[in-house]
Design a protein around this motif. Structure first.
Motif, mmCIF file in Angstrom:
data_model
loop_
_atom_site.group_PDB
_atom_site.id
_atom_site.type_symbol
_atom_site.label_atom_id
_atom_site.label_comp_id
_atom_site.label_asym_id
_atom_site.label_seq_id
_atom_site.Cartn_x
_atom_site.Cartn_y
_atom_site.Cartn_z
ATOM 1 N N PRO A 131 0.791 -1.241 0.000
ATOM 2 C CA PRO A 131 0.000 0.000 0.000
ATOM 3 C C PRO A 131 0.824 1.293 0.000
ATOM 4 O O PRO A 131 0.271 2.367 -0.143
ATOM 5 N N THR A 132 2.164 1.164 0.141
ATOM 6 C CA THR A 132 2.984 2.375 0.237
ATOM 7 C C THR A 132 2.883 3.223 -1.018
ATOM 8 O O THR A 132 3.008 4.455 -0.963
ATOM 9 N N ALA A 133 2.651 2.580 -2.175
ATOM 10 C CA ALA A 133 2.587 3.303 -3.435
ATOM 11 C C ALA A 133 1.510 4.381 -3.427
ATOM 12 O O ALA A 133 1.650 5.414 -4.097
ATOM 13 N N CYS A 134 0.433 4.157 -2.675
ATOM 14 C CA CYS A 134 -0.634 5.162 -2.605
ATOM 15 C C CYS A 134 -0.106 6.454 -1.989
ATOM 16 O O CYS A 134 -0.348 7.552 -2.507
ATOM 17 N N LEU A 143 3.093 13.075 3.979
ATOM 18 C CA LEU A 143 4.432 12.758 4.478
ATOM 19 C C LEU A 143 4.392 11.718 5.590
ATOM 20 O O LEU A 143 5.093 10.691 5.524
ATOM 21 N N PHE A 144 3.567 11.954 6.612
ATOM 22 C CA PHE A 144 3.533 11.027 7.741
ATOM 23 C C PHE A 144 2.887 9.700 7.352
ATOM 24 O O PHE A 144 3.291 8.640 7.858
ATOM 25 N N GLY A 145 1.895 9.743 6.483
ATOM 26 C CA GLY A 145 1.301 8.500 6.010
ATOM 27 C C GLY A 145 2.315 7.646 5.269
ATOM 28 O O GLY A 145 2.376 6.425 5.435
ATOM 29 N N TRP A 146 3.138 8.309 4.461
ATOM 30 C CA TRP A 146 4.183 7.591 3.712
ATOM 31 C C TRP A 146 5.202 6.975 4.659
ATOM 32 O O TRP A 146 5.590 5.810 4.503
ATOM 33 N N LEU A 147 5.635 7.720 5.661
ATOM 34 C CA LEU A 147 6.628 7.216 6.608
ATOM 35 C C LEU A 147 6.091 6.024 7.396
ATOM 36 O O LEU A 147 6.764 4.989 7.531
ATOM 37 N N ILE A 178 -4.588 -3.492 2.852
ATOM 38 C CA ILE A 178 -5.761 -2.627 3.038
ATOM 39 C C ILE A 178 -5.826 -2.077 4.462
ATOM 40 O O ILE A 178 -5.929 -0.854 4.651
ATOM 41 N N PRO A 179 -5.764 -2.919 5.513
ATOM 42 C CA PRO A 179 -5.771 -2.340 6.876
ATOM 43 C C PRO A 179 -4.529 -1.506 7.165
ATOM 44 O O PRO A 179 -4.599 -0.541 7.945
ATOM 45 N N VAL A 180 -3.389 -1.859 6.562
ATOM 46 C CA VAL A 180 -2.179 -1.050 6.753
ATOM 47 C C VAL A 180 -2.375 0.338 6.158
ATOM 48 O O VAL A 180 -1.991 1.353 6.762
ATOM 49 N N LEU A 181 -2.985 0.410 4.986
ATOM 50 C CA LEU A 181 -3.254 1.691 4.334
ATOM 51 C C LEU A 181 -4.184 2.547 5.189
ATOM 52 O O LEU A 181 -3.911 3.734 5.439
ATOM 53 N N ILE A 182 -5.281 1.947 5.656
ATOM 54 C CA ILE A 182 -6.247 2.682 6.472
ATOM 55 C C ILE A 182 -5.618 3.102 7.798
ATOM 56 O O ILE A 182 -5.782 4.246 8.254
ATOM 57 N N GLY A 183 -4.877 2.192 8.419
ATOM 58 C CA GLY A 183 -4.243 2.505 9.692
ATOM 59 C C GLY A 183 -3.193 3.588 9.568
ATOM 60 O O GLY A 183 -3.098 4.483 10.422
ATOM 61 N N SER A 184 -2.408 3.542 8.497
ATOM 62 C CA SER A 184 -1.380 4.565 8.276
ATOM 63 C C SER A 184 -2.006 5.925 8.062
ATOM 64 O O SER A 184 -1.507 6.944 8.567
ATOM 65 N N LEU A 185 -3.112 5.945 7.309
ATOM 66 C CA LEU A 185 -3.813 7.203 7.085
ATOM 67 C C LEU A 185 -4.348 7.774 8.387
ATOM 68 O O LEU A 185 -4.223 8.982 8.649
#
Length: 232
Positions: A21-24, A97-101, A125-132
């Motif tokens: 999900p990092t690409a997003c 920035l913080f979502g990417w990190l 998917i949960p990693v993307l949502i959690g990072s956001l």
């Protein structure tokens, strides 16, 4: 430095930032960096993404059945998470920035044990949502002490700049687009500006700040000649 970036040891880094999900977040972070570069050159408004957001102590019902438009719903969500009081472009930049990190390091340390294929996408998917979510929370905390600074700066700016002459810094200033720079003895103040009527001013033209529109935080401007009553 560039030799290090191109070395074989950096291959996992490129794989992580270019895979889900990092690409997003990589995509939005790249767009953010390009935006700031273009904004510095004066081709777009620095506050181009700004829209009306209620004050931090206000409330908004974001139920989709109440007839609110998409910007209204988005404004309500930003208010709920405390993403108010500073320009939207700064908020989005920090979230990217913080979502990417956060997303990058989760993928880097945990995804090595997950086999390639559909399982990685399902785990992503949960990693993307959690990072956001984490990025939003960090951003809300960071911008909280900045709100009084922006509010005070805006009030002081409005008080002192009306009636002063500024220079158009963007390709044009018309009724829908534009920024001007006001010399203040330092780096200069960059202000959102709009022309009155069908007037269009080009980059480098001298205009006078005539009126401040609080809701949209922009200034109505007229040409210096028009303000002084000189013939065009």
């Amino acid at each position: 430095m560039f030799a290090v970036l191109l070395s074989e040891g950096m291959d996992p880094f490129y794989q992580n930032i270019a895979s889900f999900p990092t690409a997003c977040f990589t995509f939005f972070l790249t767009i953010t960096v390009l935006y700031w570069l273009v904004a510095v050159l004066g081709f777009v408004d620095i506050d181009i993404l700004d829209f009306d957001i209620p004050d931090a102590d206000a409330s908004m019902d974001i139920n989709p059945d109440n007839g609110l438009s998409t910007p209204d719903v988005l404004a309500g969500l930003m208010l709920r998470f405390g993403l108010v009081g500073v320009p939207v472009t700064i908020i989005m930049s920090l979230i990217s920035l913080f979502g990417w990190l956060v997303c990058y390091y989760i993928v880097h340390f945990l995804f090595g044990v997950i086999p390639d294929g559909i399982l990685r996408y399902l785990a992503g998917i949960p990693v993307l949502i959690g990072s956001l979510y984490v990025a939003v929370m960090i951003t809300a905390i960071l911008i909280k002490p900045l709100r009084p600074l922006f509010q005070k700066a805006q009030q002081q700016t409005v008080k002192h700049v009306l009636g002063q002459t500024a220079i158009v810094r963007t390709s044009k200033v018309d009724k829908d687009f534009g920024e001007v720079v006001l010399e203040d003895g330092g780096a200069g103040l960059i202000l959102k500006a709009r022309a009155t009527g069908d007037a269009v001013y080009s980059k480098g033209d001298r205009v006078v700040l005539l009126e401040h529109l609080t809701e949209s935080n922009l200034y109505r401007v007229v040409s210096e000649d028009e303000f002084s009553g000189s013939p065009q």
